[in-house]
Design a protein around this motif. Structure first.
Motif, PDB file in Angstrom:
ATOM      1  N   ARG A   1      18.245  36.321 -71.124  1.00 50.45           N
ATOM      2  CA  ARG A   1      18.831  36.961 -72.311  1.00 50.45           C
ATOM      3  C   ARG A   1      19.253  38.395 -72.043  1.00 50.45           C
ATOM      4  NH1 ARG A   1      14.511  36.597 -76.775  1.00 50.45           N
ATOM      5  NH2 ARG A   1      14.581  38.730 -76.112  1.00 50.45           N
ATOM      6  N   GLY A   2      18.701  39.006 -70.994  1.00 46.71           N
ATOM      7  CA  GLY A   2      19.054  40.381 -70.664  1.00 46.71           C
ATOM      8  C   GLY A   2      18.083  41.407 -71.207  1.00 46.71           C
ATOM      9  N   LEU A   3      16.860  40.988 -71.549  1.00 44.65           N
ATOM     10  CA  LEU A   3      15.866  41.934 -72.056  1.00 44.65           C
ATOM     11  C   LEU A   3      15.530  42.993 -71.009  1.00 44.65           C
ATOM     12  CD1 LEU A   3      13.751  42.843 -74.159  1.00 44.65           C
ATOM     13  CD2 LEU A   3      12.176  41.221 -73.123  1.00 44.65           C
ATOM     14  N   PHE A   4      15.443  42.579 -69.746  1.00 54.07           N
ATOM     15  CA  PHE A   4      15.110  43.500 -68.668  1.00 54.07           C
ATOM     16  C   PHE A   4      16.376  43.887 -67.916  1.00 54.07           C
ATOM     17  CE2 PHE A   4      11.410  40.728 -69.297  1.00 54.07           C
ATOM     18  CZ  PHE A   4      10.492  41.684 -69.682  1.00 54.07           C
ATOM     19  N   ARG A   5      16.457  45.148 -67.506  1.00 58.88           N
ATOM     20  CA  ARG A   5      17.655  45.662 -66.846  1.00 58.88           C
ATOM     21  C   ARG A   5      17.656  45.319 -65.354  1.00 58.88           C
ATOM     22  NH1 ARG A   5      16.497  51.532 -68.984  1.00 58.88           N
ATOM     23  NH2 ARG A   5      14.494  50.735 -68.325  1.00 58.88           N
ATOM     24  N   GLN A   6      18.805  44.879 -64.887  1.00 58.85           N
ATOM     25  CA  GLN A   6      18.984  44.538 -63.478  1.00 58.85           C
ATOM     26  C   GLN A   6      18.858  45.802 -62.627  1.00 58.85           C
ATOM     27  OE1 GLN A   6      19.363  41.452 -62.265  1.00 58.85           O
ATOM     28  NE2 GLN A   6      19.548  42.143 -60.185  1.00 58.85           N
ATOM     29  N   GLY A   7      18.027  45.762 -61.613  1.00 60.29           N
ATOM     30  CA  GLY A   7      17.838  46.902 -60.723  1.00 60.29           C
ATOM     31  C   GLY A   7      16.741  47.848 -61.160  1.00 60.29           C
ATOM     32  N   LYS A   8      16.363  47.804 -62.418  1.00 62.88           N
ATOM     33  CA  LYS A   8      15.287  48.668 -62.914  1.00 62.88           C
ATOM     34  C   LYS A   8      14.004  47.847 -63.078  1.00 62.88           C
ATOM     35  CE  LYS A   8      17.978  52.254 -64.469  1.00 62.88           C
ATOM     36  NZ  LYS A   8      17.862  53.578 -64.048  1.00 62.88           N
ATOM     37  N   GLU A   9      14.072  46.798 -63.893  1.00 62.06           N
ATOM     38  CA  GLU A   9      12.903  45.932 -64.090  1.00 62.06           C
ATOM     39  C   GLU A   9      13.031  44.597 -63.363  1.00 62.06           C
ATOM     40  OE1 GLU A   9      13.240  48.629 -67.567  1.00 62.06           O
ATOM     41  OE2 GLU A   9      14.500  46.903 -67.221  1.00 62.06           O
ATOM     42  N   VAL A  10      14.251  44.132 -63.160  1.00 58.55           N
ATOM     43  CA  VAL A  10      14.487  42.814 -62.557  1.00 58.55           C
ATOM     44  C   VAL A  10      15.426  42.960 -61.374  1.00 58.55           C
ATOM     45  CG1 VAL A  10      15.491  40.545 -62.979  1.00 58.55           C
ATOM     46  CG2 VAL A  10      14.193  41.644 -64.760  1.00 58.55           C
ATOM     47  N   CYS A  11      15.178  42.168 -60.334  1.00 60.10           N
ATOM     48  CA  CYS A  11      16.026  42.201 -59.150  1.00 60.10           C
ATOM     49  C   CYS A  11      16.175  40.787 -58.594  1.00 60.10           C
ATOM     50  CB  CYS A  11      15.398  43.107 -58.096  1.00 60.10           C
ATOM     51  SG  CYS A  11      16.447  43.390 -56.679  1.00 60.10           S
TER      52      CYS A  11
END
Length: 95
Positions: free
Chosen positions: A52-62
């Motif tokens: 859904r995009g709750l977590f930001r790519q590169g910050k919280e999710v990779c």
């Protein structure tokens, strides 16, 4: 002992030697291992929030997949994700 456990032991020893607090470092885990420490009821619930995009790519999710691979190997920074989940949903910045 697998490679991931060895990395975690090395990280702990280096943190002690450099006198870092847990807040100074990050803790990247695969999604299958991270749903429980984050307080999710199941892996599927965490996966849906990531999609859904709750977590930001590169910050919280990779996404750590190899070049050319079709199957994603998503990892999440547990410490950063906890901080993001602690923020009121109305005050979270959009993507």
């Amino acid at each position: 002992m697998d490679r991931f456990e060895i990395k975690e032991i090395i990280k702990e020893v280096l943190s002690e030697m450099l006198q870092l607090t847990p807040a100074d470092s990050s803790q990247w885990l695969p999604l299958k291992s991270a749903w429980e420490p984050l307080g999710y009821p199941s892996y599927d619930a965490l996966y849906k929030d990531v999609q859904r995009g709750l977590f930001r790519q590169g910050k919280e999710v990779c996404d750590r997949r190899k070049p050319g691979a079709k199957i994603a190997r998503i990892q999440i920074d547990v410490i950063a994700a906890r901080k993001r989940l602690a923020v009121d949903p109305a005050k979270r910045r959009g993507l």
